[in-house]
Design a protein around this motif. Structure first.
Motif, PDB file in Angstrom:
ATOM      1  N   GLY A 281      72.636 -24.874  -8.197  1.00  0.00           N
ATOM      2  CA  GLY A 281      74.070 -24.680  -8.091  1.00  0.00           C
ATOM      3  C   GLY A 281      74.648 -24.280  -9.437  1.00  0.00           C
ATOM      4  N   VAL A 282      75.320 -23.163  -9.482  1.00  0.00           N
ATOM      5  CA  VAL A 282      76.004 -22.707 -10.695  1.00  0.00           C
ATOM      6  C   VAL A 282      77.506 -22.859 -10.454  1.00  0.00           C
ATOM      7  CG1 VAL A 282      76.495 -20.749 -12.209  1.00  0.00           C
ATOM      8  CG2 VAL A 282      74.169 -21.116 -11.350  1.00  0.00           C
ATOM      9  N   VAL A 283      78.116 -23.753 -11.196  1.00  0.00           N
ATOM     10  CA  VAL A 283      79.531 -24.063 -11.013  1.00  0.00           C
ATOM     11  C   VAL A 283      80.388 -22.937 -11.590  1.00  0.00           C
ATOM     12  CG1 VAL A 283      81.370 -25.662 -11.661  1.00  0.00           C
ATOM     13  CG2 VAL A 283      79.132 -26.538 -10.944  1.00  0.00           C
ATOM     14  N   THR A 284      81.391 -22.525 -10.829  1.00  0.00           N
ATOM     15  CA  THR A 284      82.206 -21.376 -11.227  1.00  0.00           C
ATOM     16  C   THR A 284      83.668 -21.715 -11.504  1.00  0.00           C
ATOM     17  OG1 THR A 284      82.638 -20.827  -8.902  1.00  0.00           O
ATOM     18  CG2 THR A 284      80.735 -19.762  -9.956  1.00  0.00           C
ATOM     19  N   ASP A 288      83.500 -21.511 -18.572  1.00  0.00           N
ATOM     20  CA  ASP A 288      83.662 -20.220 -19.227  1.00  0.00           C
ATOM     21  C   ASP A 288      82.976 -19.156 -18.361  1.00  0.00           C
ATOM     22  OD1 ASP A 288      84.198 -18.909 -22.190  1.00  0.00           O
ATOM     23  OD2 ASP A 288      82.479 -18.006 -21.171  1.00  0.00           O
ATOM     24  N   ASP A 289      83.727 -18.177 -17.904  1.00  0.00           N
ATOM     25  CA  ASP A 289      83.188 -17.192 -16.974  1.00  0.00           C
ATOM     26  C   ASP A 289      82.062 -16.364 -17.591  1.00  0.00           C
ATOM     27  OD1 ASP A 289      84.975 -18.027 -15.051  1.00  0.00           O
ATOM     28  OD2 ASP A 289      86.444 -16.446 -15.477  1.00  0.00           O
ATOM     29  N   ASN A 290      82.214 -15.970 -18.842  1.00  0.00           N
ATOM     30  CA  ASN A 290      81.193 -15.131 -19.478  1.00  0.00           C
ATOM     31  C   ASN A 290      79.900 -15.905 -19.707  1.00  0.00           C
ATOM     32  OD1 ASN A 290      82.840 -12.785 -19.634  1.00  0.00           O
ATOM     33  ND2 ASN A 290      83.868 -13.665 -21.413  1.00  0.00           N
ATOM     34  N   TYR A 327      85.742 -24.782 -26.364  1.00  0.00           N
ATOM     35  CA  TYR A 327      84.405 -24.226 -26.523  1.00  0.00           C
ATOM     36  C   TYR A 327      83.858 -23.715 -25.184  1.00  0.00           C
ATOM     37  CZ  TYR A 327      84.426 -26.786 -30.995  1.00  0.00           C
ATOM     38  OH  TYR A 327      84.734 -27.255 -32.246  1.00  0.00           O
ATOM     39  N   PRO A 328      83.035 -22.658 -25.194  1.00  0.00           N
ATOM     40  CA  PRO A 328      82.450 -22.149 -23.947  1.00  0.00           C
ATOM     41  C   PRO A 328      81.469 -23.156 -23.353  1.00  0.00           C
ATOM     42  CG  PRO A 328      82.296 -20.522 -25.722  1.00  0.00           C
ATOM     43  CD  PRO A 328      82.676 -21.822 -26.362  1.00  0.00           C
ATOM     44  N   SER A 329      81.669 -23.490 -22.098  1.00  0.00           N
ATOM     45  CA  SER A 329      80.763 -24.434 -21.452  1.00  0.00           C
ATOM     46  C   SER A 329      80.451 -23.973 -20.039  1.00  0.00           C
ATOM     47  CB  SER A 329      81.360 -25.843 -21.431  1.00  0.00           C
ATOM     48  OG  SER A 329      82.555 -25.875 -20.660  1.00  0.00           O
ATOM     49  N   ALA A 330      79.299 -24.434 -19.534  1.00  0.00           N
ATOM     50  CA  ALA A 330      78.826 -24.079 -18.199  1.00  0.00           C
ATOM     51  C   ALA A 330      78.120 -25.289 -17.609  1.00  0.00           C
ATOM     52  CB  ALA A 330      77.895 -22.871 -18.260  1.00  0.00           C
TER      53      ALA A 330
END
Length: 377
Positions: A281-284, A288-290, A327-330
């Protein structure tokens, strides 16, 4: 009225459990100072934070409502000078030859053995002695691995409670990139939603699975000589279940020191396979979209299963603390969110419901994420 009923039921259940199951109350954590009667809770980006009692907060958890406890970090917000890089991530994997031996060395046995011990603690609630003891055990495992090199450090990041967070850092080879960092994280605490302070909470999936997944990724990188250009850190956070308290402390500390976090990947629940089959599962949402686009590339390149896009709501894990700091996070999770493990936050969150082969796929992605982003280009 609802809060009063829940509090009464909890008290009754607690009393009954104490009679039936004599808990060693000397294991319970006592704060060094008086806790505030209310905490400042935020459960939506669109709504103002509210002061809430602990009973109200416990009711949120039981209702499945995610939240951030921002009492100590109300002012945490982006600092533009630290996040100017956020839109720039590779569009393809460039270091597959470097990544291959690290992935090839991953094993499910290590994850099984570590998770067996980790979930044997009665609970890993951040306010209990068991929570502190489990953190000490985990710190010992990480330190034993890191002791084989002179460019990896392991430190306890201490909080106002006894269960500390853990930060393991690979120093970079390029001195000009010393202030930049790539982070792979998971949370180490667990909670029983009905009896938070002393109810049995093995937390095998939430988030023992993420904890041992990134521990196995870390082990393979250490034992196979990973030495990055820019620093790479592995984080194991305390008190995620209490409103992301530990990761907020860490993110705030990094921001105050002017550290540039290139990217942060959270692994929270990596072991359960939902009814729709084995996927990542990749949370959207609230990410950070990029960076999430880059994360999908990592799954396509290094995992043997496909990803599925999913949403998990506001403040659903520690990546939210880094996002709040700018900060960019995923975030990767074991399945589509609605198909994830429904045994979490109970005494039934146990090993027998998990797949270690599934966890291994997440470890592959974590390795690829760390290695690819450890390079400046």
């Amino acid at each position: 009225m609802k809060t009063a009923i829940l509090a009464t039921l909890s008290l009754i259940a607690s009393s009954a459990l104490v009679k039936a199951f004599p808990t060693p109350f000397d294991q319970l954590r006592v704060f060094k100072h008086d806790e505030p009667e209310q905490r400042l809770i935020q459960y939506s980006e669109d709504s103002p934070a509210k002061w809430m009692t602990q009973d109200d907060i416990d009711a949120l958890m039981r209702a499945g409502i995610k939240y951030m406890d921002i009492t100590e970090h109300e002012e945490l917000a982006p600092v533009s000078s630290l996040v100017s890089h956020s839109a720039v991530f590779p569009t393809a994997a460039h270091y597959q030859d470097e990544v291959a031996p690290f992935i090839g060395n991953l094993t499910t046995q290590n994850m099984h053995d570590n998770l067996q011990t980790f979930s044997d603690f009665h609970t890993r609630h951040y306010k209990t002695k068991w929570g502190a003891q489990s953190a000490e055990w985990l710190h010992g495992q990480i330190s034993q691995l890191a002791d084989t090199t002179d460019y990896i450090t392991v430190r306890k990041f201490k909080h106002e409670w006894d269960q500390f967070s853990i930060i393991a850092r690979f120093e970079g080879t390029d001195a000009s990139l010393e202030n930049q960092v790539v982070i792979v994280g998971a949370h180490q605490d667990s909670v029983n939603m009905w009896l938070p302070y002393f109810g049995r909470s093995p937390g095998a999936d939430d988030d023992g699975s993420g904890t041992v997944t990134i521990l196995e990724a870390f082990r393979s990188l250490v034992e196979n000589g990973f030495h990055p250009e820019r620093p790479v850190e592995f984080h194991w956070y305390s008190a995620e279940e209490a409103g992301l308290l530990g990761s907020q402390d860490v993110a705030s500390d990094y921001q105050s020191k002017g550290r540039e976090v290139i990217a942060m990947l959270q692994n929270d629940m990596t072991g359960y396979i939902g009814s729709n089959g084995e996927v990542i599962g990749v949370v959207t949402d609230h990410v950070d979209d990029n960076l999430t686009g880059f994360l999908k590339t990592m799954v396509d390149t290094y995992a043997d299963i496909n990803y599925v896009e999913t949403k998990c709501g506001y403040a659903c894990s520690d990546h939210a603390s880094w996002r709040k700091a700018g900060y960019p996070s995923a975030f990767t999770i074991e399945s589509e969110f609605g198909e994830s493990n429904h045994y979490i936050h109970t005494s039934e969150d146990t090993l027998d419901k998990l797949s270690f082969d599934h966890m291994k796929e997440f470890a592959k992605v974590a390795v690829g994420f760390a290695v690819e982003l450890s390079h400046q280009k």
